[in-house]
Design an enzyme around this catalytic site. Structure first.
Site, short mmCIF file in Angstrom:
data_model
loop_
_atom_site.label_atom_id
_atom_site.label_comp_id
_atom_site.label_asym_id
_atom_site.label_seq_id
_atom_site.Cartn_x
_atom_site.Cartn_y
_atom_site.Cartn_z
N GLY A 42 18.64 -7.80 28.84
CA GLY A 42 17.72 -8.05 30.06
C GLY A 42 16.40 -8.22 29.99
O GLY A 42 15.73 -7.46 28.99
N GLY A 44 13.50 -7.44 31.07
CA GLY A 44 12.72 -6.10 31.50
C GLY A 44 12.96 -5.11 30.41
O GLY A 44 11.94 -4.58 29.59
N GLY A 230 3.55 -23.08 17.95
CA GLY A 230 2.58 -22.07 18.04
C GLY A 230 2.32 -21.80 19.86
O GLY A 230 3.29 -21.75 20.51
N ASP A 257 10.74 -12.28 24.63
CA ASP A 257 10.12 -11.09 25.07
C ASP A 257 9.77 -10.05 24.03
O ASP A 257 8.80 -9.52 24.58
CB ASP A 257 11.71 -10.41 25.35
CG ASP A 257 12.55 -10.98 26.50
OD1 ASP A 257 11.91 -11.65 27.49
OD2 ASP A 257 13.80 -10.98 26.68
#
Length: 309
Positions: A42, A44, A230, A257
């Site tokens: 996930g 988060g 980049g 993430d």
């Protein structure tokens, strides 16, 4: 966690089911996979764990159903050093799930998610969030957009800076932009979001033009991650380009993430933008160089060692 968090991540918690295959399947095609694994995921949870491993004081606000052993997912987050006190655990709901296929040929991936309890995060839970002492509030787009908007409104009122990782792309996400201090997107998300926010296709324009078009809709700064090309950052000081570090990509799942978690960690520490971007780029490059999602996320000493080379 005994000290108050500086970073609050409002986001999803999933159980990731990951299949590695020789390549990504074509529509209607069946491939023989090479291996399978299950792990905590996930966006988060990933971003909170990435920040925690790099030394941030970070809390996660989420909704994790207790069916299908959701409690174990919360315990795992706590074990990573994430403050879990703002995670609701409804007994009658199922946690979110992500089905992920990783192609061995180029380490690219395909992902299908089922929101589960992520999709039920109510406004009442957002209203109860404690903003005391926070410096940054981070959200993605795997939760109800109205809950994200309200959290950003409350953060702004409390003097907390807001970060939106507009992933996965969702129609309506452009309505959040006036509430965003820092927008983080990949190239595909940037182009889709510009089309929604500005009403014009931007398929042939430069990354800087894309970033400026998005910044004009509200964010103080925009970061577009470009994989092997980049990073492109635009703020009121102009455009900065950060080249990618040479790396052999093994698994790109979770790299974005890791980038977000590392960037917010560096900014919360007061690192200058160029230094924070280099820190985040180094963390992401380490993550893609090894298999797994959270298992691949680096520790602080690994990133600092890479930055010294």
């Amino acid at each position: 966690m005994t000290t108050a968090p500086e970073i609050l991540v409002l986001g999803s918690v999933n159980r990731d089911l990951i299949v590695h295959a020789p390549r990504l399947p074509l529509p209607g095609e069946t491939l023989r996979g090479q291996r399978f694994g299950s792990c905590l995921g996930g966006k988060g949870a990933n971003q909170a764990v990435a920040a925690a491993r790099l030394g941030a004081r970070v809390a996660l606000a989420a909704r994790v159903g207790l069916r299908e052993d959701g409690a174990a997912m919360v315990r795992q987050l706590a074990g990573e050093g994430v403050d879990t006190r703002a995670i609701a655990q409804p007994a009658d709901e199922v946690p979110g799930v992500a089905l992920i296929v990783v192609g061995a040929a180029d380490a690219e991936n395909q992902i299908v998610t089922v929101a589960g309890s992520n999709g039920t995060l109510p406004l009442a839970q957002v209203e109860a969030l404690d903003m005391t002492g926070l410096r940054w509030l981070v959200a993605q787009q795997e939760l109800p957009l109205e809950s994200i908007a309200r959290a950003f409104e409350r953060a702004r009122a409390a003097g907390v800076r807001t970060v939106l990782n507009a992933a996965p792309f969702r129609a309506g996400g452009e309505t959040l932009l006036p509430l965003v201090d820092l927008l983080v997107v990949n190239e595909l998300e940037a182009r889709a979001l510009v089309l929604q926010a500005v009403g014009q296709p931007h398929e042939e324009v430069s990354h800087e033009v894309l970033a400026r078009a998005l910044r004009a809709k509200g964010p103080s700064a925009v970061l577009i991650s470009l994989g092997a090309d980049g990073l492109c950052w635009v703020d009121d000081q102009g455009c900065r380009r950060v080249p990618a570090r040479p790396v052999t990509a093994v698994d790109t799942v979770g790299a974005g993430d890791t980038l977000v978690g590392a960037l917010v960690t560096a900014l919360a520490e007061g690192q200058p933008v160029e230094q924070a971007l280099a820190f985040a780029q180094a963390a992401a490059s380490l993550a893609v160089s090894r298999p797994g999602v959270q298992d691949a996320m680096p520790r602080r000493d690994e990133v600092e060692q890479l930055l010294r080379t």
